[in-house]
Design a protein around this motif. Structure first.
Motif, PDB file in Angstrom:
ATOM      1  N   UNK A   1       0.834  -1.203   0.000  1.00 22.09           N
ATOM      2  CA  UNK A   1       0.000   0.000   0.000  1.00 22.09           C
ATOM      3  C   UNK A   1       0.865   1.248   0.000  1.00 22.09           C
ATOM      4  N   UNK A   2       1.934   1.216   0.794  1.00 21.06           N
ATOM      5  CA  UNK A   2       2.847   2.350   0.867  1.00 21.06           C
ATOM      6  C   UNK A   2       3.467   2.637  -0.483  1.00 21.06           C
ATOM      7  N   UNK A   3       3.902   1.568  -1.142  1.00 21.14           N
ATOM      8  CA  UNK A   3       4.495   1.709  -2.472  1.00 21.14           C
ATOM      9  C   UNK A   3       3.492   2.306  -3.441  1.00 21.14           C
ATOM     10  N   UNK A   4       2.270   1.788  -3.413  1.00 25.82           N
ATOM     11  CA  UNK A   4       1.225   2.255  -4.321  1.00 25.82           C
ATOM     12  C   UNK A   4       0.975   3.738  -4.147  1.00 25.82           C
ATOM     13  N   UNK A   5       0.938   4.168  -2.880  1.00 25.80           N
ATOM     14  CA  UNK A   5       0.646   5.577  -2.621  1.00 25.80           C
ATOM     15  C   UNK A   5       1.711   6.482  -3.244  1.00 25.80           C
ATOM     16  N   UNK A   6       2.977   6.121  -3.039  1.00 25.18           N
ATOM     17  CA  UNK A   6       4.065   6.933  -3.598  1.00 25.18           C
ATOM     18  C   UNK A   6       3.984   6.925  -5.118  1.00 25.18           C
ATOM     19  N   UNK A   7       3.671   5.771  -5.665  1.00 28.77           N
ATOM     20  CA  UNK A   7       3.600   5.620  -7.118  1.00 28.77           C
ATOM     21  C   UNK A   7       2.439   6.422  -7.682  1.00 28.77           C
ATOM     22  N   UNK A   8       1.301   6.334  -7.001  1.00 31.52           N
ATOM     23  CA  UNK A   8       0.112   7.065  -7.460  1.00 31.52           C
ATOM     24  C   UNK A   8       0.369   8.575  -7.415  1.00 31.52           C
TER      25      UNK A   8
END
Ligand code: C2E
Ligand code: CA
Ligand code: CA
Ligand code: CA
Length: 278
Positions: free
Chosen positions: A14-21
């Motif tokens: 989820x953390x990765x996704x947030x930064x990516x988004x």
């Protein structure tokens, strides 16, 4: 036990996704920013120790995005560098800074302005061409402009970069090595760079009064730079004590919150007039 492990994995992705988004959202909004006029420049005073007053400023970019709100340059500049949009942005920054300097000069304030260049901007002809064309339009001399290039940029492509810097210097532009101390350049590279100025990174300056190792680094950097014929600027000067140490050591110019944060042109002029009067 198994359930807990699964939860941790989920939290991590989820953390990765947030930064990516976030990065995706910035890359989507960035190309519209120029056309929509969402950028503006703020100016931070640089205090020349000898003159005892402000003789120049650094132009810093600000972005108020319609979709994403306020986004700092540390966040969007890397995205712009990745996409190649940086060149258009830098050309805009230069044009804007030149117009501002022209206005100040017309008002009788012969200020110098430092502009931040990204590594690849120097290898991109249109950025420099735009810069020089705009100077001609406003009848301004290159000696009123300093190009700040990070030490890291120079280390990545030393030959071509120093060739470009040399030609800029010959035209009269100032060339500053920004964030000095964070890019591990060698003394040899520094000597060959054809820079006019060394800007000591704020990470060494901010804790100066408490950190003896930083004092040694800063003090010897100033000495070395002077022996190489470079003008020395310290950024991130936050306290009177740091300003005192730096001027005792012969630093030529100081910049930081102790004097002023970066200001909108109108507020900068107010600050400038007050401080020139003293
Ligand atoms: P930089 O070139 O090292 O700029 C100095 C940064 O330090 C600025 O942050 C400034 O607001 C901040 N600063 C100034 N005085 C102090 C102080 O006393 N204490 C502390 N803690 N900070 C201080 P800002 O404006 O957020 O810019 C961050 C970085 O974004 C800049 O670092 C530069 O690398 C990049 N940047 C900003 N504007 C531009 C631009 O027009 N073009 C490019 N390529 N990069 C830019
Ligand atoms: Ca800078
Ligand atoms: Ca810097
Ligand atoms: Ca920086």
């Amino acid at each position: 036990h198994g359930r807990r492990k699964k939860l941790m994995v989920t939290a991590y992705t989820d953390g990765l996704d947030l930064a990516y988004i976030r990065t995706l959202a910035i890359s989507a909004a960035l190309p519209k920013a120029l056309a929509r006029n969402e950028f503006h420049l703020v100016y931070q005073p640089k205090i020349a120790i000898n003159a005892g007053s402000c003789t120049g400023v650094e132009a810093l970019l600000r972005w108020q995005s319609e979709e994403l709100g306020w986004i700092g340059p540390d966040e969007f500049i890397p995205v712009a560098e990745q996409s190649g949009l940086i060149h258009e942005i830098t050309a805009w920054v230069c044009t804007q800074a030149i117009e501002q300097v022209a206005t100040w000069h017309q008002q009788g304030h012969k200020l110098k302005v430092s502009v931040n260049f990204s590594a690849n901007d120097l290898l991109h002809d249109t950025v420099l061409t735009t810069f020089e064309e705009q100077l001609k339009v406003h009848h301004l001399d290159p000696t009123y402009f300093v190009l700040e290039v990070t030490e890291g940029a120079v280390v990545e492509n030393p030959e071509l970069t120093s060739q470009r810097l040399k030609s800029l210097r010959e035209k009269g532009f100032g060339v500053s090595i920004d964030d000095y101390g964070t890019g591990y350049s060698s003394l040899l590279q520094l000597r060959d760079l054809q820079a006019t100025e060394l800007k000591i990174d704020r990470s060494f300056v901010m804790k100066l009064e408490h950190n003896v190792a930083d004092q040694t680094i800063v003090r010897s950097s100033i000495q070395m730079a002077h022996q190489l014929g470079l003008h020395v600027v310290a950024e991130g000067v936050e306290t009177e004590r740091a300003a005192g140490l730096l001027s005792d050591w012969g630093c030529d110019e100081l910049q930081g919150y102790f004097y002023s944060k970066p200001l909108e042109p109108h507020y900068f002029m107010q600050w400038y007039l007050q401080h020139q009067a003293q």
